[in-house]
Motif scaffolding. Structure first.
Motif, PDB file in Angstrom:
ATOM      1  N   ASP A  56      55.898  93.521  50.973  1.00 54.47           N
ATOM      2  CA  ASP A  56      56.612  92.980  51.875  1.00 54.47           C
ATOM      3  C   ASP A  56      57.336  94.240  52.583  1.00 54.47           C
ATOM      4  O   ASP A  56      57.300  95.339  52.075  1.00 54.47           O
TER       5      ASP A  56
ATOM      6  N   ARG B 223      52.223  86.036  57.878  1.00 53.24           N
ATOM      7  CA  ARG B 223      53.265  85.730  57.309  1.00 53.24           C
ATOM      8  C   ARG B 223      53.244  84.635  56.188  1.00 53.24           C
ATOM      9  O   ARG B 223      52.446  83.707  56.440  1.00 53.24           O
TER      10      ARG B 223
ATOM     11  N   GLY C 268      58.387  83.479  56.009  1.00 54.55           N
ATOM     12  CA  GLY C 268      58.020  84.166  57.315  1.00 54.55           C
ATOM     13  C   GLY C 268      58.233  85.747  57.151  1.00 54.55           C
ATOM     14  O   GLY C 268      58.377  86.391  58.310  1.00 54.55           O
ATOM     15  N   ARG C 269      58.542  86.182  55.884  1.00 54.84           N
ATOM     16  CA  ARG C 269      58.763  87.708  55.921  1.00 54.84           C
ATOM     17  C   ARG C 269      57.404  88.321  56.296  1.00 54.84           C
ATOM     18  O   ARG C 269      56.128  87.913  55.776  1.00 54.84           O
ATOM     19  N   ARG C 270      57.525  89.461  56.661  1.00 52.30           N
ATOM     20  CA  ARG C 270      56.243  90.502  57.094  1.00 52.30           C
ATOM     21  C   ARG C 270      55.778  90.726  55.678  1.00 52.30           C
ATOM     22  O   ARG C 270      56.467  91.439  54.868  1.00 52.30           O
ATOM     23  N   ARG C 271      54.312  90.984  55.532  1.00 51.43           N
ATOM     24  CA  ARG C 271      53.816  91.329  54.581  1.00 51.43           C
ATOM     25  C   ARG C 271      52.645  92.381  55.052  1.00 51.43           C
ATOM     26  O   ARG C 271      52.078  92.050  56.031  1.00 51.43           O
TER      27      ARG C 271
END
Length: 161
Positions: free
Chosen positions: A2, A31, A35-38
């Protein structure tokens, strides 16, 4: 990984990672969850390429041309050669300035106005030969772009599948 993990491992702020995304230098995976960026594991290599390019004085736009959509590097050899030439020229100018300043600091002449070496350094500066600020150590952007286009055109095309 993340965004927080990438920021921790790379030392690059999360806000900078998001900026690099907007500029097309890195791309997150889809995501998940909240909705966290990975990011894929290869993002660390992309960040290293960005850092190296910036250390060499390349703009983010120039660096972006060296990152393929899949995150792989596609180094523009012509652009790198042109940048290396500009750096070499800047190093030569800086060495000349350094030698002149060292001489002026230890010059036995009663006044710098009477020192031929210092006077040559002043004339070179007045003529713009030492103007590192104006030159930025590189060719003008239009010239860099022309060289990069020429180098890309000279690169062999991969065979069609």
């Amino acid at each position: 990984m993340d965004i927080a993990e990438v920021a921790r491992r790379s030392g690059v702020a999360a806000s900078t990672l998001r900026y690099y995304e907007r500029r097309g230098l890195i791309a997150p995976l889809e995501r998940e969850g909240a909705g966290r960026r990975r990011y894929p594991p290869g993002v660390m290599n992309q960040l290293a390429l960005i850092a190296l390019g910036q250390a060499a004085g390349l703009s983010l736009d120039e660096i972006r041309t060296m990152v393929l959509p899949n995150g792989e590097a596609s180094v523009d050899r012509g652009l790198l050669a042109a940048k290396a030439e500009a750096i070499d020229a800047q190093v030569l100018r800086l060495r000349a300035v350094s030698r002149g300043l060292r001489h002026a600091a230890a010059c036995p002449a009663p006044s710098h106005a009477q020192c031929p070496t210092f006077q040559r350094l002043l004339k070179a500066a007045a003529a713009g030969a030492l103007d590192l600020q104006r030159e930025g150590g590189a060719a003008p952007p239009a010239e860099q772009a022309r060289r990069a286009r020429k180098a890309r055109q000279a690169r062999p095309k991969p065979p069609a599948a």
